[in-house]
Design an enzyme around this catalytic site. Structure first.
Site, PDB file in Angstrom:
ATOM      1  N   THR A 195      -8.830 -47.397   5.349  1.00 55.08           N
ATOM      2  CA  THR A 195      -8.823 -46.293   4.381  1.00 55.08           C
ATOM      3  C   THR A 195     -10.273 -46.041   3.957  1.00 55.08           C
ATOM      4  OG1 THR A 195      -8.225 -47.903   2.651  1.00 55.08           O
ATOM      5  CG2 THR A 195      -6.445 -46.578   3.591  1.00 55.08           C
TER       6      THR A 195
ATOM      7  N   THR B 109      -4.771 -54.462  -2.399  1.00 53.27           N
ATOM      8  CA  THR B 109      -4.688 -53.479  -1.307  1.00 53.27           C
ATOM      9  C   THR B 109      -5.420 -53.986  -0.132  1.00 53.27           C
ATOM     10  OG1 THR B 109      -4.391 -51.473  -2.489  1.00 53.27           O
ATOM     11  CG2 THR B 109      -5.267 -51.211  -0.405  1.00 53.27           C
TER      12      THR B 109
END
Length: 398
Positions: free
Chosen positions: A148, A185
């Site tokens: 990401t 995350t």
């Protein structure tokens, strides 16, 4: 144990690939790992109570057995807080992958990472899965597909001899922001061609996660999507590993090396980070106290900003120790930064300020804390806090 040039598909019988399905503008955004035979598997998941749909689907796959043959991953969309439709979409990802690869439904794990709250664009997901092929692929494309805000791909491979057989273990991870595991995350996938019982693999994974991934922090936020999944397909044909043996110890050391490298890589790649911070705490009465104190120090925004500015402000370190919740003797703490002793018996020493300032310009800062009350130790990793972190997260959706 030998560090080797490899990738997530280096262990025998594994394949990996990634494609651009259109969830992101340019980079690959859907990827998969496939084993040509069912693999014994283990997994750990985020401790965030708002768990994303892929977490539930992967847990469901593990309910009937502890075997996997494929992992399907998308980036650009977390499929978190998406209600019943999000769950149906995650189940559909699993079902389509199983059908495409002609494997049982519960041999597929599902993982997603990206923006929370948006529905998956299933037309793009479906098209991406249709590109799957059983025994072809480019592992570097998989590494890109799971990213990401990461600035680099994170992977490592080791080999060792077990039972007269060469055993390979590889790992790949993503993670840059919203990193404060129990888990955070981050996604991590580990493959090995070793033969090891699933129950023993799960036990070992939990132990090693507590020493590595659960000891990193970037920003103190724990994500909805994190998981670590390990697949061991036995294709090396070593004798089945047993706990307490010399061969198991070699395997465990390799496991530790893979996971520690990935954890440190995630910390080093924290959003906007310019420096890796490593805190080593020694002299504790309990390992848990040492780890807790180390993580509190590396989590401190004041310590992180001091590292960014090259400021050797030890008061911020001692403050974090004070509120850490770990046991210590307030009047007997030693602190070193880069080997330079700046605190002894909880009092400032006379030290070379120029040498300290020069050290704090380096990209890897090591803080040593000695509590002098026991024999246990613990380490945590994090990064500095820069202006760029605020910029990245203020504009994440735009």
């Amino acid at each position: 144990m030998e560090l080797v040039k490899g990738n997530i598909a280096s262990p025998k019988g594994f394949y990996a690939d990634g494609k651009h399905a259109g969830l992101k503008r340019k980079r690959n955004d859907i990827g998969w790992i496939y084993s040509e035979v069912p693999a014994n598997a283990a997994a750990v998941y985020t401790m965030n109570q708002m768990q994303a749909a892929p977490i539930f689907v992967t847990k469901d796959s593990f309910q009937s057995n502890a075997k996997l043959q494929a992992i399907i991953v998308n980036s650009g969309n977390a499929n978190a807080c998406t209600g019943n439709q999000g769950m149906l979409d995650a189940l559909a990802m699993r079902a389509q992958t199983a059908e495409k690869l002609d494997i049982p439904l519960d041999y597929v794990a599902v993982a997603s990472t990206g923006i929370i709250g948006d529905m998956l664009p299933m037309d793009k997901i479906n098209a991406g899965i249709e590109m799957l092929e059983k025994q072809t692929g480019n592992a570097a494309d998989f590494e890109e597909a799971i990213l990401t805000t990461d600035t680099f791909q994170k992977q490592i491979s080791f080999q060792t001899e077990i039972g007269g057989r060469k055993v390979t273990m590889s790992g790949v991870a993503k993670g840059s922001g919203m990193i404060h595991p129990n888990m955070a995350t981050m996604l991590a996938f580990i493959t090995t061609d070793a033969a090891i019982p699933a129950e023993l693999l799960q036990k070992l994974l939990k132990i090693k996660v507590d020493k590595t991934f659960n000891q990193i922090t970037v920003d103190g936020d724990t994500s909805t999507n994190d998981m670590v999944v390990v697949m061991a397909n036995g294709c090396a044909e070593n004798p089945m590993l047993q706990e307490g043996t010399a061969d198991f110890a070699k395997f465990a050391d390799m496991f530790q090396a893979v996971m520690e490298h990935l954890a440190k890589s995630i910390a080093r790649d924290g959003e906007g980070a310019t420096k890796l911070i490593e805190v080593q705490v020694n002299g504790a009465t309990k390992t848990e106290d040492a780890r807790m104190i180390a993580k509190k120090i590396v989590s401190s925004s004041l310590v992180k900003t001091a590292a960014f500015g090259g400021d050797g402000n030890w008061g911020r370190i001692i403050c974090a120790i004070g509120y850490s919740g770990g046991r210590f003797a307030p009047d007997n703490i030693t602190i070193k930064i880069g080997g330079i002793e700046i605190l002894n018996h909880s009092s400032q020493t006379i030290f070379n300020q120029q040498a300290l300032d020069a050290y704090l310009e380096e990209e890897h800062i090591i803080i040593d804390v000695d509590l002098h009350i026991g024999l246990e130790s613990g380490t945590a990793w994090g990064c500095d806090l820069s202006y760029e972190y605020v910029k990245i997260n203020a504009c994440y959706r735009t």
